[in-house]
Design an enzyme around this catalytic site. Structure first.
Site, PDB file in Angstrom:
ATOM      1  N   ASP A   1      10.864  11.546 -73.237  1.00 30.53           N
ATOM      2  CA  ASP A   1      12.057  12.299 -72.479  1.00 30.53           C
ATOM      3  C   ASP A   1      13.034  11.217 -71.849  1.00 30.53           C
ATOM      4  OD1 ASP A   1      13.508  14.123 -70.773  1.00 30.53           O
ATOM      5  OD2 ASP A   1      11.892  15.271 -70.245  1.00 30.53           O
TER       6      ASP A   1
ATOM      7  N   ASP B   1      17.459  14.455 -71.738  1.00 27.84           N
ATOM      8  CA  ASP B   1      17.863  14.992 -70.361  1.00 27.84           C
ATOM      9  C   ASP B   1      19.455  15.453 -70.358  1.00 27.84           C
ATOM     10  OD1 ASP B   1      16.410  16.102 -68.140  1.00 27.84           O
ATOM     11  OD2 ASP B   1      17.800  14.596 -66.987  1.00 27.84           O
TER      12      ASP B   1
ATOM     13  N   GLU C   1      18.883  18.503 -74.329  1.00 25.63           N
ATOM     14  CA  GLU C   1      19.079  19.577 -73.061  1.00 25.63           C
ATOM     15  C   GLU C   1      20.324  19.788 -72.895  1.00 25.63           C
ATOM     16  OE1 GLU C   1      17.616  20.943 -68.686  1.00 25.63           O
ATOM     17  OE2 GLU C   1      18.280  18.577 -69.002  1.00 25.63           O
TER      18      GLU C   1
ATOM     19  N   HIS D   1       9.355  22.917 -67.534  1.00 25.34           N
ATOM     20  CA  HIS D   1       8.903  22.413 -66.144  1.00 25.34           C
ATOM     21  C   HIS D   1      10.195  22.734 -65.104  1.00 25.34           C
ATOM     22  CE1 HIS D   1      11.800  19.775 -67.867  1.00 25.34           C
ATOM     23  NE2 HIS D   1      11.980  19.023 -66.532  1.00 25.34           N
ATOM     24  N   ASP D   2      11.089  23.516 -65.647  1.00 28.18           N
ATOM     25  CA  ASP D   2      12.424  23.736 -64.605  1.00 28.18           C
ATOM     26  C   ASP D   2      12.321  25.307 -64.286  1.00 28.18           C
ATOM     27  OD1 ASP D   2      13.225  21.142 -64.366  1.00 28.18           O
ATOM     28  OD2 ASP D   2      14.623  21.236 -66.428  1.00 28.18           O
TER      29      ASP D   2
HETATM   30  O1  TEU Z   1      17.488  19.378 -65.873  1.00 21.37           O
HETATM   31  C1  TEU Z   1      18.524  20.022 -65.810  1.00 21.37           C
HETATM   32  C2  TEU Z   1      19.214  21.061 -65.203  1.00 21.37           C
HETATM   33  O2  TEU Z   1      20.266  21.418 -65.584  1.00 21.37           O
HETATM   34  C3  TEU Z   1      18.118  22.208 -64.835  1.00 21.37           C
HETATM   35  O3  TEU Z   1      17.666  21.745 -63.563  1.00 21.37           O
HETATM   36  C4  TEU Z   1      18.670  23.490 -65.082  1.00 21.37           C
HETATM   37  O4  TEU Z   1      19.315  23.812 -63.662  1.00 21.37           O
HETATM   38  C5  TEU Z   1      17.494  24.304 -65.008  1.00 21.37           C
HETATM   39  O5  TEU Z   1      16.811  24.032 -66.142  1.00 21.37           O
HETATM   40  C6  TEU Z   1      18.258  25.765 -65.839  1.00 21.37           C
HETATM   41  O6  TEU Z   1      17.159  26.750 -65.891  1.00 21.37           O
HETATM   42  C7  TEU Z   1      17.043  18.539 -66.322  1.00 21.37           C
HETATM   43  C8  TEU Z   1      15.613  18.138 -66.114  1.00 21.37           C
HETATM   44  O7  TEU Z   1      14.982  19.000 -66.943  1.00 21.37           O
HETATM   45  C9  TEU Z   1      15.176  18.543 -64.783  1.00 21.37           C
HETATM   46  O8  TEU Z   1      13.879  18.432 -64.418  1.00 21.37           O
HETATM   47  C10 TEU Z   1      15.851  17.452 -64.114  1.00 21.37           C
HETATM   48  O9  TEU Z   1      15.618  17.630 -62.344  1.00 21.37           O
HETATM   49  C11 TEU Z   1      17.363  17.290 -64.234  1.00 21.37           C
HETATM   50  O10 TEU Z   1      17.632  17.324 -65.405  1.00 21.37           O
HETATM   51  C12 TEU Z   1      17.839  16.061 -63.702  1.00 21.37           C
HETATM   52  O11 TEU Z   1      17.519  15.191 -64.283  1.00 21.37           O
END
Ligand code: TEU
Ligand code: CA
Length: 621
Positions: free
Chosen positions: A180, A275, A333, A404-405
């Site tokens: 990642d 990411d 992403e 994880h989000d």
């Molecule tokens: O996530 C980015 C992001 O846009 C998410 O927080 C989004 O708001 C959510 O998934 C929508 O459902 C990435 C990583 O996955 C996250 O863990 C990090 O905190 C973020 O980037 C910053 O690096």
């Protein structure tokens, strides 16, 4: 095509950006793009979005929208005939969140040797590739998504040798490992940023500065700008204030990133999950965002970076410099990109990324993660189906419900847990019988649920803590704030993996860094291994079925019914499969339900009716 106030909506949606942005705006207003495609509303001019939005969009935002549509690159990929078969289209991926997977040395924190211990388990599911969330050296403001050194490992997680071992142990078991990479921002403790703060002009140009902040907001609440007295300027941070956005327009920054990516590919990594990679290119001059449009898409300012002016160019350069020479796979992403703009990023003739994640199905139309509402699974179906049918043969969808989000999908659909088994198996059915590459998030395969956190002190995630503070100051009552935090917190997905029913769920033999879900006494790997009817063994059966029948991978997808109650589709080439799903907790009659025995179903007793959340797959001749 030049878009003016007079352009009709049905014409606006003919370009990739017009299609995706209008779809996105309607979606956030709780409407579907089909109102424009399939009803006379399509004849309305773009200015009429003002009334369609019931006043949410004003004249200024319509002008901003027109300017935005005129400013985005709209290239279409060429048509290609048929699907190119590749390993990652046939693979099942498994996402590991290292901090919460398995603690090997009794400090309460998951680590790399812990993952290695469990590789046989992961493989036993039928998994072909692992995505491991970041393990790089980091002060952990955002659990490792704030990288201090891209070539070192977070000491809590282990050493570089451990990671090399992880790579080779995956390979020994016939699994790939993708890592990642966070290329959009670094930690403020990264050497580059420290040099920038010390006034080194070469490194100052690695980041994005302003003397006065614009109106962009951070994903994690508040302004996206942080003041640094050392430089007497503000630095841009789209996420936490310790995650500073890199300046990708600086060729030196891009070269550093390519060197880092090649470092990992040379070590044997098979590719990357990138990411928020769609955010790397920002509109020149970093202009203010339109508050209405930004908020409808997600956050103020996002229209200036969600598919920025040089995104496709930089991705192609990255591909040329790193991916192509190594034959590496990448999944980006890409929040905010709809289907048509995603086609630009993942079309197989575009030479950018292999695949991407888009998130519109994760919340219901018009709703956001911290909103209070009852999630309706039928409302995610049109979105899912569209990626099946409109993304084209030259692109390949990712399939996922958890990561994880986000809070656990099974808990969103069935908060009481009354239909726990049925709902988890229904989700698995969609995951493994739709067209695309399935991504399992750790714990989904045993039906892990949200956690009943009872106090803010139990949360760890910086986003949750920031949002809590912002909501507390906004006049909401304490209990409303807590309800919203419970609805949206990412910590639900970050609680320890439930290996067995012992005190710390078999995750660790000491108290973990985050709360353990009390339901680990009944939901855990150990018990489900022993139960032939468990969610875990159901995952194995479905994955095996998918491996046995390439039709479930490459066969055509045809929607037979999608309503508020039922989803039915067919996957076919020389074989034919019918999948029929009850999206409700009620028994319903459906003429679509065959009389024959299903190959696999979440109900073992035959019934003429569709049982609550029944999901069955039939082979038809
Ligand atoms: O996530 C980015 C992001 O846009 C998410 O927080 C989004 O708001 C959510 O998934 C929508 O459902 C990435 C990583 O996955 C996250 O863990 C990090 O905190 C973020 O980037 C910053 O690096
Ligand atoms: Ca540990």
């Amino acid at each position: 095509m030049e878009i003016t106030r007079k352009t009709r909506l049905k014409d606006v949606i003919k370009t990739p950006s017009g299609h995706d942005i209008i779809a996105r705006l309607l979606y956030s207003l709780g409407m579907d793009l089909d109102v424009i495609r399939k009803t006379p509303l399509g004849l309305l001019k773009i200015g009429s979005l003002k009334s369609l939005s019931m006043g949410k969009l004003n004249d200024r935002s319509i002008d901003a929208l027109i300017a935005l549509l005129g400013s985005l690159n709209d290239e279409e990929a060429s048509e290609s005939e048929g699907i190119n078969e590749t390993w990652w289209k046939e693979a099942v991926f498994y996402q590991v969140y290292p901090r919460s997977f398995k603690d090997s040395n009794s400090d309460g924190i998951g680590d790399i040797p812990g993952i290695i211990e469990k590789l046989d388990y992961i493989r036993s599911l039928g998994v072909d590739a692992i995505w491991c969330s970041p393990f790089f050296d980091s002060p952990n403001a955002d659990n490792g998504y704030d990288i201090r050194d891209y070539r070192e490992i977070m000491p809590e997680f282990g050493t570089l040798d451990d990671v090399k071992r992880l790579i080779s142990e995956c390979h020994i078991r016939g699994m790939k490992l993708i890592i990642d990479l966070v290329m959009n921002h670094t930690s403020d403790e990264h050497e580059w940023f420290r040099k920038a703060l010390a006034g080194d002009p070469q490194y100052m140009d690695y980041y994005m500065w302003k003397d006065t902040p614009n109106n962009w907001t951070s994903f994690f609440a508040g302004s996206a700008w942080r003041y640094f007295s050392e430089t007497d300027k503000y630095a841009l941070h789209l996420f936490a204030d310790k995650q500073i956005d890199l300046n990708w327009d600086n060729p030196q920054v891009r070269k550093e990133m390519y060197d880092i990516a090649n470092f990992w590919l040379d070590l044997g990594a098979d590719g990357f999950r990138l990411d928020v990679v769609s955010f790397i290119s920002k509109k020149e001059g970093l202009p203010d965002g339109d508050p209405t449009i930004g908020k409808l898409i997600s956050f103020t300012g996002i229209e200036h970076y969600f598919h920025g002016p040089h995104l496709d160019e930089y991705l192609r350069e990255f591909n040329r410099e790193c991916l192509a020479p190594h034959g590496a796979y990448t999944v980006g992403e890409c929040p905010g990109n709809g289907i048509m703009m995603s086609r630009m990023i993942t079309g197989n003739d575009r030479e950018e990324l292999s695949q991407l994640f888009s998130f519109d199905h994760i919340d219901n139309p018009g709703k956001k993660r911290f909103d209070l509402y009852d999630f309706d699974p039928s409302k995610m179906i049109p979105e899912l189906v569209r990626w099946q049918t409109e993304y084209s043969d030259r692109c390949w969808p990712t399939l996922f419900f958890d990561n994880h989000d986000n809070p656990r999908m099974c808990s969103k659909i069935d908060p009481s847990g009354h239909y726990h088994g049925a709902v988890n198996k229904m989700l698995a059915m969609m995951l493994f019988t739709m067209r695309g590459t399935p991504y399992i998030y750790q714990g989904s395969e045993i039906g892990m649920t949200n956690c009943q956190f009872s106090d803010i002190s139990e949360f760890r995630d910086i986003e949750t803590l920031n949002v809590f503070e912002e909501m507390t100051g906004s006049g909401l009552s304490d209990s409303d704030v807590m309800k919203r935090i419970l609805a949206g917190s990412r910590d639900h997905a970050r609680i320890p993996m439930q290996w067995n029913s012992s005190e710390n769920a078999g995750f660790s033999d000491t108290a973990p860094w985050i709360k353990v879900n009390p339901n680990h006494t009944s939901i855990n790997v150990h018990d489900e291994e022993l139960d032939t009817d468990s969610i875990l063994n159901y995952y194995r059966k479905l994955i095996a079925l998918r491996k046995q029948h390439k039709t479930l991978v490459y066969g055509s997808f045809k929607k037979l019914r999608s309503s508020k109650k039922i989803l039915a589709y067919e996957r076919a080439d020389d074989e034919r499969f019918l999948i029929i799903i009850n999206l409700t907790p009620n028994e319903i009659r459906s003429s679509l339900k065959p009389l024959s025995r299903p190959l696999i179903s979440n109900y073992s007793q035959p019934s003429r009716k569709l049982m609550p959340y029944e999901a069955s797959v039939y082979m038809i001749s």
